[in-house]
Design a protein around this motif. Structure first.
Motif, mmCIF file in Angstrom:
data_model
loop_
_atom_site.group_PDB
_atom_site.id
_atom_site.type_symbol
_atom_site.label_atom_id
_atom_site.label_comp_id
_atom_site.label_asym_id
_atom_site.label_seq_id
_atom_site.Cartn_x
_atom_site.Cartn_y
_atom_site.Cartn_z
ATOM 1 N N GLU A 79 -17.150 -17.609 10.618
ATOM 2 C CA GLU A 79 -16.562 -17.026 11.830
ATOM 3 C C GLU A 79 -17.705 -16.706 12.795
ATOM 4 N N THR B 195 -6.303 -13.081 17.602
ATOM 5 C CA THR B 195 -5.631 -12.161 16.681
ATOM 6 C C THR B 195 -5.691 -10.726 17.218
ATOM 7 N N GLY C 85 0.438 -21.819 16.503
ATOM 8 C CA GLY C 85 0.873 -20.892 15.441
ATOM 9 C C GLY C 85 0.811 -19.454 15.902
HETATM 10 C C1 LIG Z 1 -1.115 -12.208 24.591
HETATM 11 C C2 LIG Z 1 -0.735 -12.704 23.225
HETATM 12 C C3 LIG Z 1 0.274 -12.076 22.534
HETATM 13 C C4 LIG Z 1 0.628 -12.529 21.262
HETATM 14 N N1 LIG Z 1 1.552 -11.828 20.556
HETATM 15 C C5 LIG Z 1 1.882 -12.215 19.310
HETATM 16 C C6 LIG Z 1 2.778 -11.433 18.550
HETATM 17 O O1 LIG Z 1 3.238 -10.376 18.977
HETATM 18 N N2 LIG Z 1 3.096 -11.879 17.314
HETATM 19 C C7 LIG Z 1 2.591 -13.042 16.798
HETATM 20 O O2 LIG Z 1 2.972 -13.393 15.694
HETATM 21 N N3 LIG Z 1 1.701 -13.782 17.496
HETATM 22 C C8 LIG Z 1 1.328 -13.389 18.730
HETATM 23 N N4 LIG Z 1 0.416 -14.102 19.452
HETATM 24 C C9 LIG Z 1 -0.172 -15.309 18.866
HETATM 25 C C10 LIG Z 1 -1.278 -14.943 17.876
HETATM 26 O O3 LIG Z 1 -2.086 -13.910 18.353
HETATM 27 C C11 LIG Z 1 -2.138 -16.148 17.584
HETATM 28 O O4 LIG Z 1 -1.336 -17.248 17.308
HETATM 29 C C12 LIG Z 1 -3.036 -15.931 16.370
HETATM 30 O O5 LIG Z 1 -3.771 -14.743 16.504
HETATM 31 C C13 LIG Z 1 -3.959 -17.107 16.244
HETATM 32 O O6 LIG Z 1 -4.834 -16.891 15.180
HETATM 33 P P1 LIG Z 1 -6.016 -17.906 14.964
HETATM 34 O O7 LIG Z 1 -6.653 -17.562 13.671
HETATM 35 O O8 LIG Z 1 -5.531 -19.294 15.152
HETATM 36 O O9 LIG Z 1 -6.979 -17.667 16.216
HETATM 37 P P2 LIG Z 1 -8.116 -16.599 16.461
HETATM 38 O O10 LIG Z 1 -7.724 -15.244 16.042
HETATM 39 O O11 LIG Z 1 -8.559 -16.740 17.873
HETATM 40 O O12 LIG Z 1 -9.267 -17.090 15.491
HETATM 41 C C14 LIG Z 1 -10.056 -18.231 15.759
HETATM 42 C C15 LIG Z 1 -11.495 -17.849 15.443
HETATM 43 O O13 LIG Z 1 -12.341 -18.992 15.489
HETATM 44 C C16 LIG Z 1 -13.643 -18.516 15.793
HETATM 45 N N5 LIG Z 1 -14.500 -19.635 16.203
HETATM 46 C C17 LIG Z 1 -14.465 -20.311 17.382
HETATM 47 N N6 LIG Z 1 -15.437 -21.240 17.399
HETATM 48 C C18 LIG Z 1 -16.095 -21.162 16.213
HETATM 49 C C19 LIG Z 1 -17.195 -21.858 15.652
HETATM 50 N N7 LIG Z 1 -17.824 -22.855 16.304
HETATM 51 N N8 LIG Z 1 -17.642 -21.501 14.418
HETATM 52 C C20 LIG Z 1 -17.015 -20.485 13.733
HETATM 53 N N9 LIG Z 1 -15.976 -19.802 14.235
HETATM 54 C C21 LIG Z 1 -15.505 -20.138 15.451
HETATM 55 C C22 LIG Z 1 -13.374 -17.527 16.915
HETATM 56 O O14 LIG Z 1 -14.456 -16.627 17.080
HETATM 57 C C23 LIG Z 1 -12.080 -16.868 16.454
HETATM 58 O O15 LIG Z 1 -12.289 -15.620 15.825
HETATM 59 C C24 LIG Z 1 0.000 -13.659 20.705
HETATM 60 C C25 LIG Z 1 -1.039 -14.282 21.407
HETATM 61 C C26 LIG Z 1 -1.404 -13.802 22.645
HETATM 62 C C27 LIG Z 1 -2.539 -14.431 23.372
#
Ligand SMILES: Cc1cc2nc3c(=O)[nH]c(=O)nc-3n(C[C@H](O)[C@H](O)[C@H](O)COP(=O)(O)OP(=O)(O)OC[C@H]3O[C@@H](n4cnc5c(N)ncnc54)[C@H](O)[C@@H]3O)c2cc1C
Length: 559
Positions: A48, A57, A379
């Motif tokens: 991460e 998240t 997702g």
């Molecule tokens: C405004 C908003 C409201 C939302 N509300 C809801 C809700 O109420 N309920 C719900 O279920 N969902 C909700 N969602 C959707 C949800 O938040 C996301 O779908 C979810 O958090 C995505 O998780 P993720 O692990 O894919 O992404 P992230 O949490 O963004 O994790 C991806 C990670 O990859 C890391 N990364 C990037 N590049 C690299 C690299 N080169 N090397 C290593 N690490 C790297 C980043 O630092 C990041 O931490 C909402 C989203 C938004 C924007």
């Protein structure tokens, strides 16, 4: 020592190591994948770039919900999956995911609108036929006035009442997946960036990883049979790096659409979550009770800058106020405490941002890119466990491993056992503080209580505005991979969301972290100023500041 320390993962020790799976991204989805793979006995490493759960998240609305809105988009299978996962999370993480009552007031008197509401609510119940939460009901205007006195009563025709759930700290939900992963043998690293792929002809054999907290940005090569790109809003950037594409080619191959959503917090104006429709553009908005505030959100606008720089601007807040004050006339800018923002990673589609599907997609490189690369696009938090299961099933099929998923029946670490009154005896804390710790850590609070029982100094309060104590800093540093002050204030505790946004606690927490992690005076003061940058970002909407530094970026080195 009384508590068991996290195994110390050393990036340099990974040079040349062979894993079954490397996960890029420690948001909720990457963390879920690492947990699932580790529980199935696979060798997994997760990298991460910043802190676990610090990306989208942390910028979410924090709801664990099927999403009534997606019913309107006729996306029944998405709603069903998320309603089933809502139930799973209520079961495996009851300390982190709690039921939440919603009301959806309506101001239309037409029979058509009432029928539409009734059909929608009935469908929502049918799609969650196996739920433990109450079914929907309707309220008359007089009843609504009694329970939500601040809600605009003029023209009110009635309201639907239904249940969904809330994770007050999705950051900790993410972290508990990481903890369970490493307790089952995964190696999980924060502040490590995957920079490129190790390639052999058409396949990816591993990744290059840079240590962002070392003086010299040391890099290692880590071999893996499968690499998962779970980098959310950074997906296209990471995919470009893995396939050696130029920036222009990365843009041309973009697979996700990134949109920003902001939230504002204000004094509590409702007793339960209220769903309203913006008079500006008809979009659905939430006003949600959260940590003693009302959390209001959200916007949905295309955003193509670095997701780490996303913050609420004065225009975003103006839109939010115009949307919500129609229903809650007492809200104004002066009564906003702070804002936060997140960037959605949506599977690319044309049309208005709000109309884009919230479905996820899993792509196997064997069909559409380099072999051994699996990509996770889109997702929601709600469906993260099921998405992870689908990804790890695909990995198992590739690796010819036949172990079923067990993440829906195994509780997360804080839900493994109850907390007994004897855990608290001798801890030397007020009942209110003990309740707060149990709320935050579930049964793992027992380990914090052991620390406070062992040392009077660790019982000291960290802040005038929250019940947190010094032992939590030690606990975070030793057992929760807390590497920075921002990690502690925003993602190991809720201090950063307290009335003064954790400022009162920051100096004391920084000095305890300095002792635990061996920081110099220069590093400690860099950590404090980084936290100030974070606060400035959450307050930027007041001044219309747009060129703020991204939060959570590491300083030049540990000093
Ligand atoms: C405004 C908003 C409201 C939302 N509300 C809801 C809700 O109420 N309920 C719900 O279920 N969902 C909700 N969602 C959707 C949800 O938040 C996301 O779908 C979810 O958090 C995505 O998780 P993720 O692990 O894919 O992404 P992230 O949490 O963004 O994790 C991806 C990670 O990859 C890391 N990364 C990037 N590049 C690299 C690299 N080169 N090397 C290593 N690490 C790297 C980043 O630092 C990041 O931490 C909402 C989203 C938004 C924007």
């Amino acid at each position: 020592m009384l508590i068991s320390r996290t195994p110390t993962f050393k990036l340099a020790a990974l040079e040349g190591e062979q894993f079954d799976i490397v996960v890029i991204g420690g948001g909720i989805i990457g963390a879920g994948i690492a947990r699932d793979s580790a529980l199935r006995g696979l060798r997994v490493a997760l990298f991460e770039k910043r802190d676990f759960g610090s990306g989208t998240t942390a910028g979410s609305t924090r709801l664990i919900h099927g999403g009534l809105r997606y019913l309107e988009m006729l996306d029944f299978s998405l709603v069903r999956m998320d309603l089933r996962e809502r139930e799973t999370l209520l079961r495996i993480a009851p300390h982190l995911v709690k039921p939440l009552e919603f009301i959806m007031p309506f101001y239309h008197s037409s029979l058509f609108y009432r029928c539409k509401m009734k059909i929608g609510m009935t469908l929502y119940d049918l799609l969650s036929y196996d739920k433990s939460l109450p079914r929907h009901r309707f309220l008359a205007p007089g009843e609504i006035k009694k329970i939500e006195p601040n809600l605009q009563q003029q023209g009110l025709q009635g309201a639907a009442v239904y249940f969904d759930a809330q994770a007050a700290s999705p950051e900790r939900l993410c972290l508990e997946n990481i903890i369970d992963a490493y307790e089952h043998g995964a190696q999980t690293f924060n502040y490590t960036e995957v920079t490129e792929a190790l390639r052999s002809s058409e396949a990816i054999d591993g990744v290059r990883v840079r240590d962002l907290l070392s003086d010299d940005g040391a890099e290692v090569s880590v071999k893996s049979r499968v690499v998962i790109n779970a980098s959310g809003a950074w997906f296209d950037h990471v995919a470009g790096g893995l396939t050696n594409r130029s920036s222009a080619a990365t843009l041309a191959h973009a697979q996700i659409r990134t949109t920003k959503g902001v939230h504002i917090t204000c004094p509590p104006i409702t007793n339960r979550a209220v769903v309203v429709f913006s008079p500006v553009d008809g979009r659905l908005m939430f006003v949600i009770p959260w940590l003693g505030y009302s959390l209001n959100g959200t916007t949905d606008t295309d955003f193509t800058d670095d997701p780490a720089t996303a913050h609420a601007t004065s225009e975003d807040v103006d839109y939010m106020l115009r949307s919500v004050t129609e229903y809650f006339p007492t809200l104004d800018t002066a009564r906003i405490y702070f804002s936060n923002a997140g960037v959605r990673a949506l599977v690319k589609e044309e049309g208005s941002a709000s109309s884009v599907s919230r479905r996820h997609r899993i792509e196997d490189g064997a069909r559409s890119g380099p072999k051994n690369l699996i990509s996770v696009l889109g997702g929601k938090i709600t469906g993260y466990r099921a998405i992870a299961e689908e990804v790890v099933d695909a990995v198992c099929a590739k690796l010819d491993v036949n172990v079923p998923c067990s993440t829906s029946s195994n509780p997360l670490p804080g839900a493994r056992r109850g907390i007994k009154p004897s855990d608290a005896s001798g801890a030397g804390l007020k009942n209110e503080t003990i309740a707060h710790l149990v709320n935050l850590y579930g049964s793992r609070a027992g380990e914090v209580l052991q620390l406070t029982a062992s040392c009077e100094r660790l019982r000291e309060a960290l802040s005038l505005y929250a019940p947190d104590v010094a032992a939590q800093v030690v606990f975070a540093a030793r057992t929760e991979q807390c590497a920075r002050l921002v990690d502690f204030l925003l993602r190991r505790t809720l201090l950063g969301f307290s009335q003064d946004q954790g400022l009162n606690a920051a100096t004391r927490a920084a000095s305890l972290l300095a002792q635990e992690l061996g920081w110099s005076a220069a590093r400690t003061s860099a950590e404090l100023s980084l936290y100030q940058d974070h606060i400035a970002m959450t307050q930027a909407f007041r001044h219309g500041v747009s060129d703020l530094p991204p939060t959570c970026l590491p300083p030049d080195g540990p000093g």
